[in-house]
Design a protein around this motif. Structure first.
Motif, PDB file in Angstrom:
ATOM      1  N   ASN B  94     -37.621  23.319  18.382  1.00  8.70           N
ATOM      2  CA  ASN B  94     -37.982  22.044  19.001  1.00  8.70           C
ATOM      3  C   ASN B  94     -37.093  21.642  20.182  1.00  8.70           C
ATOM      4  OD1 ASN B  94     -40.227  21.400  17.358  1.00  8.70           O
ATOM      5  ND2 ASN B  94     -38.807  20.860  15.724  1.00  8.70           N
ATOM      6  N   GLU B  95     -36.161  22.484  20.562  1.00  8.77           N
ATOM      7  CA  GLU B  95     -35.404  22.177  21.772  1.00  8.77           C
ATOM      8  C   GLU B  95     -36.268  22.492  22.982  1.00  8.77           C
ATOM      9  OE1 GLU B  95     -30.591  22.578  21.305  1.00  8.77           O
ATOM     10  OE2 GLU B  95     -31.743  24.415  21.533  1.00  8.77           O
ATOM     11  N   SER B  96     -35.953  21.868  24.095  1.00 10.61           N
ATOM     12  CA  SER B  96     -36.755  22.158  25.276  1.00 10.61           C
ATOM     13  C   SER B  96     -35.962  21.933  26.549  1.00 10.61           C
ATOM     14  CB  SER B  96     -38.016  21.294  25.288  1.00 10.61           C
ATOM     15  OG  SER B  96     -37.652  19.941  25.184  1.00 10.61           O
ATOM     16  N   ILE B  98     -36.852  20.807  30.456  1.00  5.02           N
ATOM     17  CA  ILE B  98     -37.981  20.230  31.182  1.00  5.02           C
ATOM     18  C   ILE B  98     -37.637  20.072  32.656  1.00  5.02           C
ATOM     19  CG2 ILE B  98     -39.456  18.194  31.393  1.00  5.02           C
ATOM     20  CD1 ILE B  98     -38.996  17.808  28.355  1.00  5.02           C
ATOM     21  N   VAL B 105     -42.396  22.777  31.316  1.00  7.67           N
ATOM     22  CA  VAL B 105     -41.739  22.519  30.036  1.00  7.67           C
ATOM     23  C   VAL B 105     -41.495  23.851  29.348  1.00  7.67           C
ATOM     24  CG1 VAL B 105     -41.928  21.464  27.765  1.00  7.67           C
ATOM     25  CG2 VAL B 105     -42.813  20.271  29.758  1.00  7.67           C
ATOM     26  N   GLU B 107     -40.281  25.358  25.836  1.00  5.16           N
ATOM     27  CA  GLU B 107     -40.086  24.871  24.479  1.00  5.16           C
ATOM     28  C   GLU B 107     -39.820  26.041  23.551  1.00  5.16           C
ATOM     29  OE1 GLU B 107     -42.320  20.906  23.295  1.00  5.16           O
ATOM     30  OE2 GLU B 107     -43.361  22.695  22.624  1.00  5.16           O
ATOM     31  N   GLU B 109     -40.161  27.903  20.020  1.00 10.33           N
ATOM     32  CA  GLU B 109     -41.010  27.923  18.840  1.00 10.33           C
ATOM     33  C   GLU B 109     -40.420  28.874  17.813  1.00 10.33           C
ATOM     34  OE1 GLU B 109     -45.133  28.842  19.131  1.00 10.33           O
ATOM     35  OE2 GLU B 109     -45.529  27.009  20.247  1.00 10.33           O
TER      36      GLU B 109
END
Lengths: 163, 121
Positions: B94-96, B98, B105, B107, B109
């Motif tokens: 859940n880190e991203s 941007i 973006v 991300e 998974e």
């Protein structure tokens, strides 16, 4: 006919009741999917007392009703897959004269768990739960054995008091 | 209990043991991915276990990404604020990263579980 209907009713009610007892009982193992499968006592018994076809009906009725009562809609798919696969395995073993009610119950327990894992894989979309298969197979054997023993002793009384 | 009962139990336990020790069903912890979205659409997917460098065509500019030691970072971008370039490399679930100007973006998974900030879905 009336007698058969009464039997259906009794078995279905018992199976649903067992589902409730199981939903209330906490499982001491922190692994998802490990359970005793109390209602399988009724399905196995039904298979020996009434027949294969009748056991199938009881199994479906109990899965649908206890899923709606205790687990909700997603739980229904898990239970249905488990019930189908476990029924198929039980009928397969039931046909052999060399197997007793315990073997039938063990096969049912293991394949119930495998069915649930397959559905979990489909729903989650990833193979993240596949590694649970060996664990759940062992727990299925243990639970199936216990259920088989109980069913064996129940069967004696049911047969004796049948007429 | 009859003979076949023992055979059934033995076979099932043996299958379980074989499956367990064969390691076929190991939980896929190495299956972490970095998914790149441009303007909300998924355009690329990188396996974080393989070191690589690539260029993402964002809207109105490019971002150069780099995967190293299982983490992804943006090494350079021609955007005006450089927020994505200054961002630390990410590898946790859940880190991203941007880049707002380019609508990019990145991300993670199936990544490493974050030990401090959990996200409940």
């Amino acid at each position: 006919m009336a007698k058969k209907t009464a039997y259906y009713g009794i078995f279905a009610a018992l199976a649903i009741l067992m589902g409730y007892v199981e939903a209330v009982l906490p499982m001491p193992v922190p692994i998802p999917g490990v359970k005793i499968g109390l209602s399988n006592i009724v399905v196995v018994l039904c298979m020996y007392v009434m027949g294969k076809k009748e056991a199938f009906y009881i199994s479906i009725v109990r899965v649908v009703i206890s899923a709606l009562l205790f687990r909700g809609f997603v739980g229904l798919w898990y239970s249905l897959a488990g019930a189908f696969l476990s029924y198929a395995a039980m009928v397969f073993v039931y046909r052999f004269k060399d197997a007793s009610i315990i073997g039938v119950s063990v096969a049912g327990g293991v394949f119930h768990n495998i069915g649930q894992i397959i559905v979990a894989c489909i729903i989650l979309g990833r193979n993240v739960v596949l590694y649970l298969i060996p664990v759940l197979m062992v727990s299925g054997v243990a639970a199936g054995f216990a259920i088989g023993l109980v069913s064996k002793y129940c069967l004696r009384y049911v047969e004796k008091n049948r007429e | 209990m009859k003979k076949l009962d023992f055979i059934i139990i033995a076979v099932l336990l043996a299958c379980a043991g074989m499956l367990y020790f064969s390691g076929l069903l190991k939980p896929g912890n190495e299956g972490a991915y970095a998914v790149v979205y441009v303007d909300g659409e998924e355009v690329e997917r990188y396996d974080l276990s393989q070191d690589t460098e690539d260029t993402i065509n964002g809207i109105g500019g490019i971002n150069e990404i780099k995967i190293e030691n299982g983490k992804i970072s943006v090494v350079s971008a021609d955007c005006r604020d450089q927020v994505c370039v200054n961002h630390i490399p990410v590898n946790k679930e859940n880190e991203s990263i941007i880049c707002l100007p380019h609508k990019v973006v990145i991300e993670i998974e199936n990544g490493v579980q974050n030990s401090i900030d959990g996200v409940v879905k």
